[in-house]
Write a protein that holds these residues in place. Structure first.
Motif, PDB file in Angstrom:
ATOM      1  N   TYR A   1       4.342  72.743  44.829  1.00 16.62           N
ATOM      2  CA  TYR A   1       4.583  73.714  43.992  1.00 16.62           C
ATOM      3  C   TYR A   1       5.730  73.938  43.182  1.00 16.62           C
ATOM      4  O   TYR A   1       5.559  74.185  42.037  1.00 16.62           O
ATOM      5  CB  TYR A   1       3.957  75.073  44.986  1.00 16.62           C
ATOM      6  CG  TYR A   1       2.644  75.055  45.674  1.00 16.62           C
ATOM      7  CD1 TYR A   1       1.690  74.352  45.121  1.00 16.62           C
ATOM      8  CD2 TYR A   1       2.430  75.839  46.637  1.00 16.62           C
ATOM      9  CE1 TYR A   1       0.724  74.277  45.771  1.00 16.62           C
ATOM     10  CE2 TYR A   1       1.410  75.921  47.420  1.00 16.62           C
ATOM     11  CZ  TYR A   1       0.296  75.110  46.783  1.00 16.62           C
ATOM     12  OH  TYR A   1      -0.757  75.382  47.606  1.00 16.62           O
ATOM     13  N   ALA A   2       6.698  73.656  43.830  1.00 17.23           N
ATOM     14  CA  ALA A   2       7.908  73.674  43.196  1.00 17.23           C
ATOM     15  C   ALA A   2       8.057  72.708  42.184  1.00 17.23           C
ATOM     16  O   ALA A   2       8.782  72.891  40.962  1.00 17.23           O
ATOM     17  CB  ALA A   2       9.382  73.560  44.152  1.00 17.23           C
ATOM     18  N   LEU A   3       7.516  71.633  42.046  1.00 12.96           N
ATOM     19  CA  LEU A   3       7.450  70.288  41.280  1.00 12.96           C
ATOM     20  C   LEU A   3       6.727  70.894  40.126  1.00 12.96           C
ATOM     21  O   LEU A   3       7.067  70.798  38.922  1.00 12.96           O
ATOM     22  CB  LEU A   3       7.081  69.137  42.102  1.00 12.96           C
ATOM     23  CG  LEU A   3       8.248  68.201  42.506  1.00 12.96           C
ATOM     24  CD1 LEU A   3       7.330  67.166  43.156  1.00 12.96           C
ATOM     25  CD2 LEU A   3       9.060  67.717  41.727  1.00 12.96           C
ATOM     26  N   ALA A   4       5.682  71.495  40.454  1.00 12.36           N
ATOM     27  CA  ALA A   4       4.585  71.905  39.418  1.00 12.36           C
ATOM     28  C   ALA A   4       5.184  72.872  38.589  1.00 12.36           C
ATOM     29  O   ALA A   4       5.055  72.944  37.116  1.00 12.36           O
ATOM     30  CB  ALA A   4       3.331  72.328  39.898  1.00 12.36           C
ATOM     31  N   GLU A   5       5.832  73.575  39.177  1.00  7.76           N
ATOM     32  CA  GLU A   5       6.460  74.889  37.997  1.00  7.76           C
ATOM     33  C   GLU A   5       7.576  74.403  37.554  1.00  7.76           C
ATOM     34  O   GLU A   5       7.762  74.823  36.123  1.00  7.76           O
ATOM     35  CB  GLU A   5       6.684  76.099  39.043  1.00  7.76           C
ATOM     36  CG  GLU A   5       7.242  77.475  38.305  1.00  7.76           C
ATOM     37  CD  GLU A   5       7.245  78.553  39.159  1.00  7.76           C
ATOM     38  OE1 GLU A   5       6.082  79.280  39.479  1.00  7.76           O
ATOM     39  OE2 GLU A   5       8.283  78.903  39.345  1.00  7.76           O
ATOM     40  N   ALA A   6       8.497  73.792  38.213  1.00 10.13           N
ATOM     41  CA  ALA A   6       9.727  73.298  37.424  1.00 10.13           C
ATOM     42  C   ALA A   6       9.290  72.429  36.108  1.00 10.13           C
ATOM     43  O   ALA A   6       9.947  72.417  35.167  1.00 10.13           O
ATOM     44  CB  ALA A   6      10.723  72.656  38.317  1.00 10.13           C
TER      45      ALA A   6
END
Length: 447
Positions: A426-431
């Motif tokens: 989820y962090a990768l997708a948003e960043a």
């Protein structure tokens, strides 16, 4: 040339920096510790696999692939849990979060006993009009299978991952799509069978072939290929202005940057207390960063152990990991998992309950070792990370804090799994989505 400062590190921050560097944005890298995933990384929506595959692929048709970064799924043993009778018993085949697809199967009877298995079988007789609407996982399991199955099978798996029992977890966050499958199947056991493929794809553990430490080195090297340069000196303060950011080093010298990105802890330690640049929020940057801090955290502990393994009667597999719940002297519940490692030894990992930051408790290592019949041989470590979201209220509060920060400071990317309940995907997708928007702005493609 457009210049962006990377403060701190971590996989999401470096992935976002690469997305910027690929279009000619020059990244200045401030020396800092590179945080690596502290717990197992799960596929979820495929964003972790996508990054690993991108890093493993050759940069040009003539180049060789990079096997160090290739995604792989480490093998794990089957899980043994304590049956209602107290013996080690294999988790029922095909179970999801301990919920069995066939309540009257032999392995389910071994865990629950015949009476408990028959109670679970009554799930199939539940009226159709009452299914598919219960948001609380514990209530759902109790109503369909009975509290005995939930306590024996479901609570250990849910607590291990989320730090709460099933009655404090929401179906949509623990197993997305389960309620919809329940409506289609007409029974919870049937829904588990329908969910099997989606659950396996989303929940399996993924990692780079050579491990996360080697992958971090590959990310640094890849960024260098795109002309990233080191930031000379230490970052003392980072302050936003209308046309960018002013960074002051330890000597007092200042440098202007068009944007800043980094992990939460590194940024929180250097930002100046500046007011919001855009949007309706009157909060300062430091206030917005504090609001984005995880509201709930979990403690973990791991020790090396001497352990003969879980003895499971009539089991086809010779190797089982053991999962159980154990309490501290003060009555605090922890999840414990014992497993053999790739080097022929064994380790015990303890996962604590969800709690507010600073509310630490001592992990019940001695009680867990006694329950296992194991002895500690050293190599212990402890750490604390953000707790996974088990309720929509927790997830929405975090999302609101992140959105307020992005609106107020659009040229700042805070990329960190700590903002997403510890979920790297989820962090990768948003960043990376934020990086795409920022690079369009920095390169003049959009306003």
């Amino acid at each position: 040339m457009t210049d962006v400062l990377l403060v701190g590190g971590g996989i999401p921050a470096y992935a976002a920096a690469l997305d910027l560097a690929e279009v000619g944005v020059r990244i200045h890298v401030a020396d800092a510790e590179f945080p690596l995933p502290a717990t197992a990384v799960h596929e979820r929506d495929g964003d972790v696999r996508l990054l690993l595959a991108e890093m493993a692929a050759p940069l040009t048709p003539e180049a060789h692939p990079n096997p160090v970064a290739a995604p792989r799924h480490p093998e794990t043993g089957a899980t043994a849990i304590r049956s209602r009778a107290g013996s080690w018993t294999a988790e029922p085949a095909g179970a999801i979060w301990g919920i069995p697809p066939v309540p009257l199967a032999t392995d389910c009877i071994a865990v629950l006993g015949m009476r408990g298995a028959l109670r679970a079988y009554l799930d199939r007789l539940k009226p159709v009009l009452t299914i598919g609407k219960e948001p609380n996982l514990g209530t759902l399991v109790d109503s369909r299978f009975g509290s005995g199955l939930r306590e024996t099978l479901v609570d250990p798996f849910v607590f291990e991952r989320f730090g709460v029992r099933a009655h404090d977890a929401e179906v949509a966050l623990v197993e997305p799509g389960l309620n919809e499958a329940l409506t289609r199947a007409g029974s919870l056991s049937g829904a588990v069978a329908l969910q099997a493929e989606a659950h396996a794809a989303r929940d399996r553990v993924i990692e780079p072939a050579a491990g996360w430490q080697a992958f971090a080195t590959e990310l640094r090297d890849r960024l260098t290929l795109y002309s990233a340069v080191p930031f000379e000196g230490d970052v003392a303060t980072v302050e936003p202005h209308d046309d960018g950011w002013t960074v002051t080093d330890g000597t007092g010298a200042t440098t202007r940057f068009d944007a800043v990105l980094g992990d939460l802890a590194s940024l929180a330690g250097v930002v100046a207390d500046a007011p919001a640049l855009t949007g309706p929020d009157a909060s300062s940057l430091s206030e917005l960063l504090r609001a984005a801090q995880p509201a709930l955290v979990r403690q973990y502990a791991e020790v090396g152990i001497q352990w003969d393994g879980a003895a499971v009667a009539d089991a086809a597999s010779e190797y089982f990991e053991a999962l159980f719940l154990v309490s501290t002297e003060g009555g605090t519940t922890w999840a414990a998992r014992a497993a053999h490692d790739a080097h022929g030894g064994a380790r015990l990992r303890l996962a604590g309950p969800v709690g507010a930051p600073g509310n630490a408790s001592t992990p019940p290592v001695a009680a867990a070792l006694q329950a296992l019949g194991a002895t500690e041989i050293g190599g212990s470590r402890r750490w604390t990370v953000a707790a996974p979201f088990a309720s929509d209220a927790d997830r929405e509060a975090s999302s609101g804090a992140r959105n307020a920060l992005a609106v107020a400071f659009p040229s700042l990317i805070v990329a960190d799994e700590e903002l997403h309940g510890g979920e790297l995907g989820y962090a990768l997708a948003e960043a990376r989505a934020h990086a795409v928007l920022l690079r369009r702005k920095l390169t003049g493609i959009s306003e």
